[in-house]
Scaffold this motif. Structure first.
Motif: not given
Length: 320
Positions: A13, A16-17, A110, A132, A135
């Motif tokens: 996460d 991905a964020s 995310t 997204i 995540a």
């Protein structure tokens, strides 16, 4: 413009964020920005974020606790334990920049970031919809079964496995760059992930057997001590695959750089949870979410970690 993106290290996460923020910033704020990435880890105790990390003309934190540093320009987080230092929450509430966001009810940072970027800044995140989705699934423990979470067959779960075990400071920034334009399947198949993955999968199988042999299940709690085995990180869903009716998991371990107590509640039986696990971990300088949390100690403080583990076990075992 140099943008320093600080993200929750060793976390799908978090990575991905950082990737989603970068795409958003380039497409809605400034296309010619140059990005640097640095992971942040929760330190033993309740230490704040080192001010030396704020080296950009703009500084961003995603999926990690708040900082009152005046150089922090963007912040997105979804942890219940986001405000660790005295005055953090009041400082956040007083912010008028319109660039700092927190919602402890969101499953992943995310998706929260993508939703805020769409609602507040008109950004379309559809190009990253698969990233997204995964995540949200991983950080929210939305898997249809613990067996899926333990099998590690999906590309996103293989990337997750490498990120969680990674010690190479160059690897995760490269994954973040690739997440912005490549499919998860292509990233997972690349040598960047496939190379370190093979020994990790072997270790994962060993960890499954380790948990099977060490874990005890009493009063709804699966608990085990892996300090002497030198383990401080493993797939958090193993215990639920072995004990599907468990209310909580609790374990203590130690690696080369830390000792750690990990707490979790069964995501497939959410109605059984009776404790805010982030609040429990917070008493030991840790944090997380009401449903999953952890507290870290120095590597030479295994006795202290074990004492915390025993105290928490007694508390979780008193649930009705």
């Amino acid at each position: 413009m140099n943008v320093q993106v600080l993200f929750h290290d060793n976390c799908f996460d978090g990575a991905a964020s950082a990737a989603v923020f970068t795409r958003f910033y380039r497409e809605r704020v400034r296309a010619d920005a140059a990005f640097r990435y640095q992971g942040l880890n929760h330190k033993p105790g309740a230490e704040g974020i080192d001010p030396a990390v704020f080296t950009g003309e703009e500084n961003v934190i995603v999926d990690f606790r708040y900082s009152q540093d005046a150089r922090l320009t963007w912040w997105f987080d979804h942890h219940a334990s986001a405000f660790q230092q005295p005055g953090d929450e009041a400082h956040f509430r007083a912010d008028s920049s319109g660039r700092k966001f927190h919602d402890a009810h969101r499953k992943s940072c995310t998706k929260y970031l993508a939703d805020v970027a769409r609602e507040r800044f008109g950004w379309d995140a559809s190009a990253l919809s698969d990233l997204i989705h995964w995540a949200e699934l991983i950080d929210g423990a939305q898997f249809p079964s613990p067996q899926m979470a333990v099998a590690l067959e999906e590309p996103a779960l293989r990337i997750m496995t490498v990120l969680e075990a990674n010690k190479d400071p160059a690897l995760i920034p490269e994954v973040i760059r690739r997440m912005q334009s490549e499919s998860l399947a292509d990233i997972a198949a690349s040598q960047l992930i496939a190379g370190p993955l093979a020994p990790l999968l072997a270790r994962h199988q060993s960890n499954i057997e380790l948990v099977r042999s060490r874990a005890r299940y009493e009063r709804g709690v699966v608990f085990f001590d892996l300090v002497d085995e030198g383990v401080d990180s493993l797939n958090k869903f193993i215990a639920y695959a072995l004990y599907p009716d468990a209310r909580y998991t609790l374990w203590v371990g130690r690696g080369t750089s830390r000792a750690k107590v990990s707490l979790g509640s069964n995501p497939w039986k959410p109605e059984l949870r009776q404790h805010d696990l982030s609040a429990i971990a917070g008493r030991y300088g840790g944090g997380g979410h009401p449903v999953v949390a952890a507290a870290s100690f120095k590597a030479d403080q295994a006795d202290k970690a074990r004492a915390a583990y025993q105290e928490i076990l007694a508390e979780l075992s008193t649930a009705g």
